[in-house]
Design a protein around this motif. Structure first.
Motif, mmCIF file in Angstrom:
data_model
loop_
_atom_site.group_PDB
_atom_site.id
_atom_site.type_symbol
_atom_site.label_atom_id
_atom_site.label_comp_id
_atom_site.label_asym_id
_atom_site.label_seq_id
_atom_site.Cartn_x
_atom_site.Cartn_y
_atom_site.Cartn_z
ATOM 1 N N SER A 91 0.591 -0.794 0.083
ATOM 2 C CA SER A 91 -0.098 -0.359 0.326
ATOM 3 C C SER A 91 1.251 0.979 0.206
ATOM 4 O O SER A 91 2.277 1.099 0.580
ATOM 5 C CB SER A 91 -0.843 -0.365 1.069
ATOM 6 N N VAL A 92 0.144 2.515 -0.800
ATOM 7 C CA VAL A 92 1.234 3.527 -0.661
ATOM 8 C C VAL A 92 0.424 4.478 -0.581
ATOM 9 O O VAL A 92 -0.742 4.922 -0.944
ATOM 10 C CB VAL A 92 1.545 3.825 -2.446
ATOM 11 N N ARG A 93 1.078 5.715 1.132
ATOM 12 C CA ARG A 93 0.045 6.412 1.003
ATOM 13 C C ARG A 93 1.031 7.871 0.843
ATOM 14 O O ARG A 93 2.067 7.834 1.717
ATOM 15 C CB ARG A 93 -0.410 6.465 3.196
ATOM 16 N N SER A 94 0.471 8.831 0.517
ATOM 17 C CA SER A 94 0.964 10.749 0.446
ATOM 18 C C SER A 94 1.099 11.032 1.908
ATOM 19 O O SER A 94 0.239 10.591 2.367
ATOM 20 C CB SER A 94 -0.184 11.593 -0.820
ATOM 21 N N ILE A 95 2.333 11.220 2.139
ATOM 22 C CA ILE A 95 2.785 11.785 3.252
ATOM 23 C C ILE A 95 2.512 12.782 3.620
ATOM 24 O O ILE A 95 3.436 14.639 4.620
ATOM 25 C CB ILE A 95 3.240 11.012 4.659
#
Length: 107
Positions: free
Chosen positions: A43-47
């Motif tokens: 999973s990839v999430r913008s920080i």
């Protein structure tokens, strides 16, 4: 496939809690699904506020036909990433300071 034009994202292992990488401007993700015909492996999430560009599977394959040397490069990265997609793949006892000569102590 996704390209980070601005910003920073965090990549999570399959448990969706363990951070396994940070990707910044100029980085990409999503190549595993295209190259190996697999479902999402992380999973990839913008920080930070981010600008992400996408290309379709077909567009990616067309580009690689014109630049075959990049296919080898991206495939090599994809294989490395596949080896660290779950928490069991990560050596949680790895001591960075011992391998880099860094002093990471709090003092």
């Amino acid at each position: 496939m996704f390209f980070i034009r601005k910003g920073r994202v965090v990549v999570y292992a399959t448990d969706e809690m363990t951070e396994i990488a940070y990707l910044d401007e100029g980085s990409f993700f999503g190549e595993i699904g295209i190259l190996f015909h697999q479902n999402r492996s992380v999973s990839v999430r913008s920080i930070t506020a981010s600008l992400i560009s996408t290309i379709t599977n077909q567009e990616f394959k067309t580009i690689l036909k014109s630049f075959p040397e990049y296919r080898k490069f991206i495939k090599k990265i994809a294989i490395q990433r596949l080896e660290t997609t779950s928490i069991r793949d990560i050596d949680l006892t790895f001591e960075l300071s011992m391998h880099c000569g860094l002093d990471l102590s709090d003092s």
